[in-house]
Each structure stands twice: as C-alpha cells, then as structure tokens.
Motif scaffolding. Structure first.
Motif, PDB file in Angstrom:
ATOM      1  N   ALA A 199       0.760  -1.258  -0.079  1.00  0.00           N
ATOM      2  CA  ALA A 199       0.066  -0.023  -0.038  1.00  0.00           C
ATOM      3  C   ALA A 199       0.888   1.327   0.051  1.00  0.00           C
ATOM      4  N   VAL A 200       2.039   1.077   0.515  1.00  0.00           N
ATOM      5  CA  VAL A 200       3.030   2.324   0.508  1.00  0.00           C
ATOM      6  C   VAL A 200       3.759   2.320  -0.766  1.00  0.00           C
ATOM      7  N   ARG A 201       4.200   1.214  -1.179  1.00  0.00           N
ATOM      8  CA  ARG A 201       4.961   1.044  -2.470  1.00  0.00           C
ATOM      9  C   ARG A 201       4.597  -0.050  -3.160  1.00  0.00           C
ATOM     10  N   PRO A 202       3.702  -0.172  -4.287  1.00  0.00           N
ATOM     11  CA  PRO A 202       3.222  -1.402  -4.861  1.00  0.00           C
ATOM     12  C   PRO A 202       4.348  -2.226  -5.569  1.00  0.00           C
ATOM     13  N   GLU A 203       5.572  -1.361  -6.000  1.00  0.00           N
ATOM     14  CA  GLU A 203       6.351  -2.248  -6.544  1.00  0.00           C
ATOM     15  C   GLU A 203       7.559  -2.842  -5.658  1.00  0.00           C
ATOM     16  N   LEU A 204       7.348  -2.645  -4.410  1.00  0.00           N
ATOM     17  CA  LEU A 204       8.271  -3.235  -3.558  1.00  0.00           C
ATOM     18  C   LEU A 204       8.526  -4.782  -4.047  1.00  0.00           C
ATOM     19  N   TRP A 205       9.880  -5.259  -3.726  1.00  0.00           N
ATOM     20  CA  TRP A 205      10.161  -6.651  -3.654  1.00  0.00           C
ATOM     21  C   TRP A 205      10.059  -6.778  -2.040  1.00  0.00           C
ATOM     22  N   ILE A 206       9.473  -7.970  -1.710  1.00  0.00           N
ATOM     23  CA  ILE A 206       9.673  -8.520  -0.278  1.00  0.00           C
ATOM     24  C   ILE A 206      10.235  -9.711  -0.362  1.00  0.00           C
ATOM     25  N   ALA A 207      11.402  -9.997   0.563  1.00  0.00           N
ATOM     26  CA  ALA A 207      12.055 -11.186   0.749  1.00  0.00           C
ATOM     27  C   ALA A 207      11.982 -11.856   2.020  1.00  0.00           C
ATOM     28  N   VAL A 208      12.758 -12.870   2.014  1.00  0.00           N
ATOM     29  CA  VAL A 208      12.697 -13.652   3.487  1.00  0.00           C
ATOM     30  C   VAL A 208      14.008 -14.683   3.190  1.00  0.00           C
ATOM     31  N   ASP A 209      14.599 -14.998   4.131  1.00  0.00           N
ATOM     32  CA  ASP A 209      15.621 -16.437   4.379  1.00  0.00           C
ATOM     33  C   ASP A 209      14.483 -17.474   4.866  1.00  0.00           C
ATOM     34  N   GLN A 210      14.160 -18.400   3.830  1.00  0.00           N
ATOM     35  CA  GLN A 210      13.279 -19.510   4.107  1.00  0.00           C
ATOM     36  C   GLN A 210      14.216 -20.628   3.550  1.00  0.00           C
ATOM     37  N   GLU A 211      15.154 -20.919   3.974  1.00  0.00           N
ATOM     38  CA  GLU A 211      15.930 -22.014   3.297  1.00  0.00           C
ATOM     39  C   GLU A 211      15.462 -23.497   3.586  1.00  0.00           C
ATOM     40  N   GLY A 212      15.033 -23.398   5.027  1.00  0.00           N
ATOM     41  CA  GLY A 212      14.962 -24.771   5.620  1.00  0.00           C
ATOM     42  C   GLY A 212      15.649 -24.952   6.754  1.00  0.00           C
ATOM     43  N   GLY A 213      15.713 -26.129   7.610  1.00  0.00           N
ATOM     44  CA  GLY A 213      16.760 -26.412   8.511  1.00  0.00           C
ATOM     45  C   GLY A 213      16.754 -25.320   9.553  1.00  0.00           C
ATOM     46  N   ARG A 214      18.221 -24.785   9.896  1.00  0.00           N
ATOM     47  CA  ARG A 214      18.335 -23.780  10.890  1.00  0.00           C
ATOM     48  C   ARG A 214      17.852 -22.510  10.342  1.00  0.00           C
ATOM     49  N   VAL A 215      17.636 -22.324   9.237  1.00  0.00           N
ATOM     50  CA  VAL A 215      17.342 -20.809   8.580  1.00  0.00           C
ATOM     51  C   VAL A 215      16.020 -20.959   7.863  1.00  0.00           C
ATOM     52  N   GLN A 216      15.063 -20.719   8.742  1.00  0.00           N
ATOM     53  CA  GLN A 216      13.734 -20.457   8.174  1.00  0.00           C
ATOM     54  C   GLN A 216      12.959 -19.680   9.171  1.00  0.00           C
ATOM     55  N   ARG A 217      12.641 -18.299   8.473  1.00  0.00           N
ATOM     56  CA  ARG A 217      11.942 -17.396   9.373  1.00  0.00           C
ATOM     57  C   ARG A 217      10.506 -17.666   9.513  1.00  0.00           C
ATOM     58  N   PHE A 218       9.694 -18.166   8.618  1.00  0.00           N
ATOM     59  CA  PHE A 218       8.400 -18.552   8.696  1.00  0.00           C
ATOM     60  C   PHE A 218       8.158 -20.054   9.214  1.00  0.00           C
ATOM     61  N   ARG A 219       7.355 -20.019  10.410  1.00  0.00           N
ATOM     62  CA  ARG A 219       7.362 -21.120  11.248  1.00  0.00           C
ATOM     63  C   ARG A 219       5.994 -21.519  11.487  1.00  0.00           C
ATOM     64  N   GLU A 220       5.253 -20.728  12.149  1.00  0.00           N
ATOM     65  CA  GLU A 220       3.864 -20.935  12.659  1.00  0.00           C
ATOM     66  C   GLU A 220       3.059 -20.717  11.472  1.00  0.00           C
ATOM     67  N   GLY A 221       2.396 -21.988  11.205  1.00  0.00           N
ATOM     68  CA  GLY A 221       1.356 -22.137  10.184  1.00  0.00           C
ATOM     69  C   GLY A 221       2.082 -22.560   8.765  1.00  0.00           C
ATOM     70  N   PHE A 222       3.517 -22.775   8.976  1.00  0.00           N
ATOM     71  CA  PHE A 222       4.231 -23.374   7.640  1.00  0.00           C
ATOM     72  C   PHE A 222       4.746 -24.673   7.984  1.00  0.00           C
ATOM     73  N   THR A 223       4.973 -25.459   6.850  1.00  0.00           N
ATOM     74  CA  THR A 223       5.875 -26.415   6.904  1.00  0.00           C
ATOM     75  C   THR A 223       7.050 -26.467   7.530  1.00  0.00           C
ATOM     76  N   ARG A 224       7.771 -27.253   8.273  1.00  0.00           N
ATOM     77  CA  ARG A 224       9.072 -27.216   8.612  1.00  0.00           C
ATOM     78  C   ARG A 224       9.844 -27.933   7.682  1.00  0.00           C
ATOM     79  N   LEU A 225      10.553 -27.460   7.152  1.00  0.00           N
ATOM     80  CA  LEU A 225      11.435 -27.647   5.958  1.00  0.00           C
ATOM     81  C   LEU A 225      12.832 -28.282   6.606  1.00  0.00           C
ATOM     82  N   PRO A 226      13.204 -29.529   5.938  1.00  0.00           N
ATOM     83  CA  PRO A 226      14.436 -30.174   6.498  1.00  0.00           C
ATOM     84  C   PRO A 226      15.876 -29.309   6.041  1.00  0.00           C
TER      85      PRO A 226
END
Length: 292
Positions: A53-80
């Motif tokens: 809503a602030v900037r429609p063209e923004l890219w939004i990123a995250v570190d969601q590799e799996g294993g130790r590096v997984q920012r999204f956890r609650e409600g997401f599959t735990r990746l190996p």
C-alpha cells in the motif's frame, strides 16, 4: 518496474510511521523480513499488503532455506536442512532429486501465499565440515552432487513462480569464521577455488535469477571481500560465468563488511563493484545514512 537499489527491514509485526516513510523513499526498492516481523500467515499477509500500500512495486524477501534458517514457522511446513537431501542422494539419487524439487516448490508456494516475492535460496556452498555457519545448509560436499540437487530445488521454486537466488558466491564453505561476526579469510589459490567451490556457480550461473556474494576475502585472488570486488563480480561472475541476473549484496551491517569503511563507503563500493541490490539490515540509522 524501476526499483531503488537499497533493501531494508522494518521493526515489528506492523508498520510504524517511520517504516512507511523509509519504504516510500525512492532509493529503497525492497525489504527483507526477519523473525521479529512474523507471527501467523494471516499476520504476514497483512504486513506485506500494508507494505505494498506504501509502494506497490516493492520486492519483499525472506530467508526461508529450511533447517536452521527458516523465518516463517507458525503455520508453515518445517522444511528439512538441505544436507538431508545430500545424504539421501548418496543412497538413492533419483528419489533425492525428486524430494529436493518438491521441497523447493513447497517452500516457494508457502512463501508466495503470504505476499512475499522470494526467499534467498538456494545455498550453493559446499559442506566440507569446516564452516559452522554453512554446515547442513549446504546440499553436499561434492560439486556435481550439490549442483544436481540445487538444480532440482530451483526447478521446484520456478514451478511455483519464484526467483532463485544462489549464495554465497564464490563459496563460504571452506572457511571457519562466520561473516556475521568476523571477516573470514580463505587463503586458497584461484586454482583451488575454481576447481571446487566455483563449480556449482559455474554450472548454474545461467539458470539463476540472482546471486549473493560472500563477505569473505580470498587474498590470493583479490584483497577485497567478494561482495566489494569488481574482479569477483564483474570479471568472474559476469564475464567468465556469463551470469546475467541480479547481484544482491549480503547485509552490509555484518562484521565481514566492516573493514571496508563507513556504511556510506560500503554502500558505494558494493554498487561500484557490481551489486544491483544492497542490503542494510537491523540498523535503521545505518540505512538512513546512505539515503540521499
């Protein structure tokens, strides 16, 4: 769309007035989410919607590799951890490749469903039992096996419509120091690096959408860390490997970048060396210092 070169972060689960002002700056083109920014999938979607809503063209990123590096956890599959696919590959290569592809597609679908464009994945570093910060984030020890598994994971990501960002060029797996807290120094020769760590990057350079260089210095090759080195980014990555995608710096607030100079000097040098997107995270004052 034209995007500014700076990738920043925000403070919490919702946007503050200061966050909105930062995201609205034309020099800012993208934002990365951390664990402090996420709770449930519904909350993440509300946050990313507010960002656009602030900037429609923004890219939004995250570190969601799996294993130790997984920012999204609650409600997401735990990746190996990706190394699990390497162990599986040693026993049954075909099933490992299929599993890696499925994991890449699942990760990408879940991330995109909450309004996030891409994860900084996959890791192309090789696990040689030296780097604790890489370790089981790497798919394999052998370049050919790692390349095959990374390619499968990338195929899954692409099937879900996600960009692929390989890291950490030209290889972080052969140094013990963690570039978050120190400047790792890899004293090997060009021939050694080229024959080993560079092989997955060489094989996949024309398939990757983006690459993130390492905050590692390879003094027998160049005196500057790879992310600030025009030799690594222009001569090797662009000219020799034929990479035509985007170069994302690693976070300039990491200790591995500190020796280059002030934040403004780091930012300018990263761009001059060949980075297209520069990350300044977890330090709002530092991010504001480079805005002109």
């Amino acid at each position: 769309m034209v995007r500014g070169p700076l990738m920043v972060d925000v403070g919490g689960l919702t946007l503050t007035a200061e966050d909105k002002e930062l995201l609205a700056h034309p020099q800012v083109g993208s934002v990365i989410l951390f664990s402090r920014n996420v709770d449930t999938p519904e909350q993440i979607l509300a946050l990313t919607t507010a960002m656009r809503a602030v900037r429609p063209e923004l890219w939004i990123a995250v570190d969601q590799e799996g294993g130790r590096v997984q920012r999204f956890r609650e409600g997401f599959t735990r990746l190996p951890a990706m190394r699990s696919f390497g162990h599986q590959y040693d026993v049954d290569p075909m099933s490992a490749l299929a599993a890696a592809r499925s994991c890449g597609e699942l990760m990408a679908k879940e991330v995109k469903a909450v309004g996030v464009d891409f994860s900084f994945a996959p890791v192309l570093d090789l696990d040689v039992g030296v780097s604790g910060v890489i370790g089981d984030r790497a798919f394999h020890t052998e370049p050919a096996a790692a390349t095959a598994l990374v390619r499968a994971f990338m195929q899954g990501m692409k099937a879900a419509g996600m960009m692929t960002i390989g890291k950490h060029f030209p290889g972080h797996g052969s140094v013990a120091a963690d570039s978050h807290f120190a400047l790792p120094v890899d004293d090997r020769s060009w021939d050694e690096i080229n024959a080993y760590d560079l092989q997955p990057f060489r094989a996949l350079a024309k398939e990757l959408d983006g690459i993130m260089p390492a905050h590692v210095v390879y003094p027998q090759v160049d005196s500057l860390p790879a992310g600030f080195s025009s030799f690594w980014l222009k001569t090797v990555l662009r000219e020799q490997l034929g990479f035509a995608g985007l170069v994302f710096s690693d976070d300039l607030c990491m200790e591995g970048a500190a020796g280059v100079g002030t934040m403004r000097e780091r930012y300018d040098l990263a761009l001059e060396a060949g980075c297209d997107v520069v990350l300044i995270c977890n330090n709002r004052e530092a991010a504001l210092s480079v805005l002109s």
